[in-house]
Design a protein around this motif. Structure first.
Motif, PDB file in Angstrom:
ATOM      1  N   ASN A 101     -32.089   5.264  -1.155  1.00  0.00           N
ATOM      2  CA  ASN A 101     -32.831   4.743   0.002  1.00  0.00           C
ATOM      3  C   ASN A 101     -32.008   3.689   0.737  1.00  0.00           C
ATOM      4  N   SER A 102     -31.314   2.845  -0.015  1.00  0.00           N
ATOM      5  CA  SER A 102     -30.470   1.812   0.593  1.00  0.00           C
ATOM      6  C   SER A 102     -29.330   2.443   1.383  1.00  0.00           C
ATOM      7  N   ILE A 103     -28.725   3.478   0.827  1.00  0.00           N
ATOM      8  CA  ILE A 103     -27.635   4.181   1.522  1.00  0.00           C
ATOM      9  C   ILE A 103     -28.164   4.823   2.806  1.00  0.00           C
ATOM     10  N   ASP A 104     -29.310   5.484   2.708  1.00  0.00           N
ATOM     11  CA  ASP A 104     -29.915   6.113   3.891  1.00  0.00           C
ATOM     12  C   ASP A 104     -30.266   5.083   4.959  1.00  0.00           C
ATOM     13  N   ALA A 105     -30.506   3.836   4.530  1.00  0.00           N
ATOM     14  CA  ALA A 105     -30.855   2.768   5.476  1.00  0.00           C
ATOM     15  C   ALA A 105     -29.628   2.106   6.085  1.00  0.00           C
ATOM     16  N   GLY A 106     -28.449   2.681   5.864  1.00  0.00           N
ATOM     17  CA  GLY A 106     -27.233   2.166   6.483  1.00  0.00           C
ATOM     18  C   GLY A 106     -26.672   0.916   5.848  1.00  0.00           C
ATOM     19  N   ALA A 121     -31.162  -4.626  -4.061  1.00  0.00           N
ATOM     20  CA  ALA A 121     -31.189  -5.371  -2.799  1.00  0.00           C
ATOM     21  C   ALA A 121     -30.107  -4.834  -1.876  1.00  0.00           C
ATOM     22  N   ASP A 122     -30.444  -4.700  -0.573  1.00  0.00           N
ATOM     23  CA  ASP A 122     -29.460  -4.194   0.385  1.00  0.00           C
ATOM     24  C   ASP A 122     -29.558  -4.940   1.707  1.00  0.00           C
ATOM     25  N   ASN A 123     -28.549  -4.722   2.561  1.00  0.00           N
ATOM     26  CA  ASN A 123     -28.536  -5.315   3.902  1.00  0.00           C
ATOM     27  C   ASN A 123     -28.741  -4.230   4.967  1.00  0.00           C
ATOM     28  N   GLY A 124     -29.529  -3.219   4.605  1.00  0.00           N
ATOM     29  CA  GLY A 124     -29.778  -2.100   5.522  1.00  0.00           C
ATOM     30  C   GLY A 124     -30.747  -2.448   6.629  1.00  0.00           C
ATOM     31  N   TRP A 125     -31.317  -1.405   7.235  1.00  0.00           N
ATOM     32  CA  TRP A 125     -32.157  -1.587   8.424  1.00  0.00           C
ATOM     33  C   TRP A 125     -33.496  -2.246   8.119  1.00  0.00           C
ATOM     34  N   GLY A 126     -33.973  -2.155   6.895  1.00  0.00           N
ATOM     35  CA  GLY A 126     -35.290  -2.678   6.567  1.00  0.00           C
ATOM     36  C   GLY A 126     -36.390  -1.705   6.964  1.00  0.00           C
ATOM     37  N   ILE A 127     -37.616  -2.068   6.619  1.00  0.00           N
ATOM     38  CA  ILE A 127     -38.781  -1.214   6.894  1.00  0.00           C
ATOM     39  C   ILE A 127     -39.679  -1.923   7.904  1.00  0.00           C
ATOM     40  N   HIS A 128     -40.087  -1.206   8.923  1.00  0.00           N
ATOM     41  CA  HIS A 128     -40.972  -1.761   9.950  1.00  0.00           C
ATOM     42  C   HIS A 128     -42.279  -2.215   9.307  1.00  0.00           C
TER      43      HIS A 128
END
Length: 343
Positions: free
Chosen positions: A34-39, A57-64
């Protein structure tokens, strides 16, 4: 005779979780994908409590914030639109999060760049509660007490070292193919694996394994513009072998897979080059049009079907042969001392 009744949402999720979440490594796989898919360009994975506490924990796009509750319901996803054969992400079934919250206590903290504040949700027994919170852009998933409400599943888990080895294998496989993403894996606070995300395959393999491994690999690259196929990666010299196929890292469109077709193509090339019972070190990523494969074969998404199996087999086989084409066995050096005439 018992009457037919509708199962509860929580029980339905627990049944589905049996297919998707086999062990702690399954949770790590789903959340990291999911983190990879979120960039995300940075992903941190922490394992504690005998692999039953997992933090990703990731620095991806996050969830609206308006989507966060829906994200934890079954078959809800942002990754799949109308065509099951147009899949460009690792996840797409919308089962993982709903499965996890049915068998563990989960807290999600997330924020997108469009909002000053983030959202925190707490999930337990398939119930989701949401509050506003301050946090950085990205997503933190904290899983606690995995299988706390399914004690029978706990009995089937191996010891914590074995379970962690499965987790490490998952993270290694994802780190190798996602070279532009920096991964860090910690066990009980100690860093076990770390990559810098420099975008270079050889460097990533060196960081995951060692310089010795990289020194014994040869690059593979083959493209076919007509069929839109490409295979890239690295394969070991016939003089560098392993005792099992554990170091076969095979991917379809950067998705880790267990693919007998790719394995057989590799085995055929090395059959006459290495001894029986020995296997090469392989990293191969096959890029193929999404409409030419079916990844919706199994809930774990490790299996694929091809439109043209023979074409794929021959393409990969010739690619590996090309990578090894310039290999020459090292010359044996005569022992000068033994050949010296006696005085």
């Amino acid at each position: 005779m018992a009457r037919i009744k509708q199962l509860s949402k929580h029980l339905i999720n627990q049944i589905a979780a049996g297919e998707v979440i086999e062990r702690p490594a399954s949770v790590v796989k789903e959340l990291t994908e999911n983190s990879i898919d979120a960039g995300a360009t940075r992903i941190s994975i922490e394992i504690n409590n005998d692999c039953r506490d997992i933090r990703v924990a990731d620095n991806g796009w996050g969830i609206h914030p308006d989507d966060i509750i829906l994200a934890f319901s079954k078959h809800a996803t942002s990754k799949l639109q109308d065509d099951l054969f147009e899949i460009n992400t690792l996840g797409f079934r919308g089962e993982a999060l709903s499965s996890i919250i049915s068998i563990a206590k989960l807290t999600c903290t997330t924020r997108t760049k469009d909002f000053d504040n983030g959202t925190k949700v707490k999930c337990e027994n398939s119930e989701v509660k949401k509050v506003e919170t301050g946090c950085a852009v990205g997503t933190i998933m904290e899983v606690k007490d995995l299988f706390y409400n399914i004690p029978a599943r706990l009995k089937f888990l191996r010891n914590s070292n074995t379970e962690f080895s499965y987790i490490q294998e998952i993270v290694q496989a994802l780190a190798i193919v996602n070279t532009k993403t920096g991964f860090e894996l910690k066990k009980n606070g100690k860093t076990v694996l770390k990559t810098t995300g420099q975008g270079d395959l050889a460097q990533t393999i060196k960081e995951v394994f060692s310089s010795d491994v990289v020194d014994n690999l040869k690059p593979v690259l083959k493209t076919d513009e007509f069929s839109k196929l490409k295979v890239s990666g690295m394969v070991s010299k016939p003089t560098f072998t392993r005792s099992s196929k554990k170091n076969y890292y095979l991917y379809i469109n950067s998705r880790p897979v267990k693919c007998p077709i790719l394995q057989k193509a590799v085995d055929m090339v090395y059959k006459t080059l290495i001894a029986n019972g020995k296997y090469p070190f392989i990293v191969l990523n096959l890029e193929i049009p999404v409409e030419d494969i079916d990844v919706n074969v199994h809930p774990t998404k490790k299996e694929v079907r091809y439109k043209n199996t023979n074409q794929i087999f021959n393409f990969v086989r010739t690619a590996v042969e090309g990578g090894l084409q310039n290999f020459t066995e090292p010359q044996k050096i005569e022992n000068k001392t033994e050949n010296k005439p006696k005085s």
